[in-house]
Write an enzyme that holds these catalytic residues in place. Structure first.
Site, PDB file in Angstrom:
ATOM      1  N   SER A  17     -10.227  -2.471  12.334  1.00  0.00           N
ATOM      2  CA  SER A  17     -10.077  -2.892  10.948  1.00  0.00           C
ATOM      3  C   SER A  17     -11.216  -2.453  10.040  1.00  0.00           C
ATOM      4  O   SER A  17     -11.015  -2.251   8.848  1.00  0.00           O
ATOM      5  CB  SER A  17      -9.929  -4.410  10.879  1.00  0.00           C
ATOM      6  OG  SER A  17     -11.029  -5.053  11.500  1.00  0.00           O
ATOM      7  N   HIS A  49      -3.458  -3.519  11.898  1.00  0.00           N
ATOM      8  CA  HIS A  49      -3.543  -2.409  10.936  1.00  0.00           C
ATOM      9  C   HIS A  49      -2.658  -1.222  11.281  1.00  0.00           C
ATOM     10  O   HIS A  49      -2.309  -0.442  10.407  1.00  0.00           O
ATOM     11  CB  HIS A  49      -4.996  -1.959  10.782  1.00  0.00           C
ATOM     12  CG  HIS A  49      -5.829  -2.969  10.081  1.00  0.00           C
ATOM     13  ND1 HIS A  49      -5.929  -3.041   8.720  1.00  0.00           N
ATOM     14  CD2 HIS A  49      -6.569  -4.003  10.563  1.00  0.00           C
ATOM     15  CE1 HIS A  49      -6.701  -4.056   8.376  1.00  0.00           C
ATOM     16  NE2 HIS A  49      -7.100  -4.656   9.482  1.00  0.00           N
ATOM     17  N   LYS A  91      -0.376  -6.960   6.477  1.00  0.00           N
ATOM     18  CA  LYS A  91      -0.996  -5.707   6.039  1.00  0.00           C
ATOM     19  C   LYS A  91       0.088  -4.754   5.528  1.00  0.00           C
ATOM     20  O   LYS A  91       0.584  -4.962   4.442  1.00  0.00           O
ATOM     21  CB  LYS A  91      -1.852  -5.135   7.154  1.00  0.00           C
ATOM     22  CG  LYS A  91      -3.263  -5.732   7.076  1.00  0.00           C
ATOM     23  CD  LYS A  91      -3.664  -6.638   8.139  1.00  0.00           C
ATOM     24  CE  LYS A  91      -4.922  -7.396   7.765  1.00  0.00           C
ATOM     25  NZ  LYS A  91      -5.530  -8.062   8.904  1.00  0.00           N
TER      26      LYS A  91
END
Ligand SMILES: *Cc1c(COP(=O)(O)O)cnc(C)c1O
Length: 387
Positions: free
Chosen positions: A176, A204, A235
């Protein structure tokens, strides 16, 4: 008194954090403290948080089911949108089943302790997300970290582990704060060789990595060898919540044992419905992913041309390592003053002496916005003699 003292200490070390109020949606530009700025720090990689179809799905579900779910899933909060989302996630990831959580953080702190306990051993990448570390601590297992992406170190720890300890290897898929990718092929091989379990957090990677956006495991071609993994809806999917996909029996086991699933109110119906719509767009509009990677290339190449040193990033997360937190704060302030928002990321989020400006780019940024941001980044980089 104690609180103020602590805050003073943080202030002195340039480590104090403050909230800034944004009065617009999380788009490529936002309005923050009365100014319009280019946003280069959201994880809304595909722009789905503001996609009309995603927003409409949230509104429709909210109108039909209400603003809140009413209770935990096992009490009365298990609504059709949760079921639909879990079916869609399982299909997208090619697993038998999936379970969603109110946050990715909750998925991690709840699921890890169901996999391993006091008699176990956890080996985690040094740059794992804080929620993974907290999950590891809650499990009570013996805990060791291996150097970031260092497979020799991981193998040494596996070879030397005390006998008879069930072992869990824990890693982010796409890291991240650094934007690099875990060497999943090697991790899977080591896990198979040393009979260890694997827990991958693909917060992610989901939606942006791999040929069809299924994430890091697709990118590394190990999906069939990793029976379950975790990710977030918050995300690239532009909504909120966490998920775990896996076999039907593992998911049923989590429903029965995972405390952060049982003892918290179900996610809102609106956020579940939004995530369903987002998954559909990810499958139907691969051009969003293409645009994201084109934008990523434009920003990364521009930064390199300006003389910035870009760690090992392989993704839309582009950290500019500054080192000292005070200098990182100065650079962030200069960026903001000239029209770019990307705050300084400092310890304890990142290791000491690696304070940084963590840039993230999305599919919705225009080439003109990226060019303008590069001009502002150059100015800010020069202002602290970084370039
Ligand atoms: C953001 C993040 C989480 C937490 O997910 P939330 O849904 O925001 O709670 C977990 N792991 C990683 C690697 C993340 O980046």
């Amino acid at each position: 008194m104690m609180f103020e003292q602590h805050l003073h200490t943080l202030e002195d070390q340039h480590l104090r954090r403050r909230l800034r109020t944004m009065v617009s949606a999380t788009g490529p530009t936002v309005v923050l403290e009365g100014r319009e700025v280019i946003l280069l720090s959201s994880n809304n990689y595909l722009g789905l948080a503001t996609h009309p179809t995603v927003v409409e799905a949230a509104v429709a579900a909210t109108q039909h089911y209400g603003a809140g779910a009413g209770a935990a899933r096992l009490v009365c909060g298990s609504l059709t949108p949760h079921q639909t989302l879990e079916t869609a996630l399982a299909r997208f990831k090619g697993t038998e089943a999936a379970l969603t959580f109110a946050a990715g953080y909750l998925a991690n702190i709840g699921a890890i302790p169901t996999l391993i306990g006091k008699n176990g051993l956890i080996l985690a990448d040094r740059l794992c997300h804080a929620s993974l570390i907290d999950g590891c601590r809650l499990s009570g297992a013996m805990f060791r970290v291996y150097h970031h992406r260092d497979m020799h170190h991981l193998e040494r720890l596996l070879a030397r582990r005390p006998s008879g300890r069930p072992t869990l290897i824990v890693t982010d898929g796409l890291f991240s704060m650094d934007g690099d990718i875990a060497p999943m092929q090697d991790i899977v091989e080591l896990a198979e060789r040393y009979d260890a379990m694997i827990y991958v957090d693909d917060a992610h990677g989901t939606g942006i990595l791999g040929r069809t956006g299924r994430g890091t495991l697709e990118h590394c071609e190990v999906e069939s060898r990793v029976p379950y993994h975790m990710g977030t809806l918050s995300k690239a999917l532009g909504s909120a919540g966490g998920y775990i996909t896996g076999s039907a029996s593992f998911i049923a086991y989590l429903v029965n044992t995972c405390r952060s699933f049982t003892y918290t109110t179900a996610p809102t119906p609106g956020s579940a419905a939004a995530a369903v719509a987002a998954l559909q767009i990810i499958e139907q509009e691969p051009q969003r992913r293409t645009r994201l990677w084109e934008n990523r290339a434009q920003l990364a190449q521009g930064l390199v041309r300006l003389g910035f040193h870009l760690a090992a990033s392989e993704s839309p997360i582009l950290p500019i390592i500054v080192g000292d937190p005070g200098r990182a704060m100065t650079m962030a302030q200069s960026l903001f003053d000239h029209g770019v928002y990307a705050p300084a990321i400092r310890p304890p989020t990142v290791p000491p002496a690696t304070s940084r400006i963590r840039l993230t780019i999305t599919a919705d940024h225009t080439p003109e916005q990226i060019d303008r941001a590069l001009v502002i980044l150059e100015q800010a980089g020069r202002s602290i003699n970084l370039i």
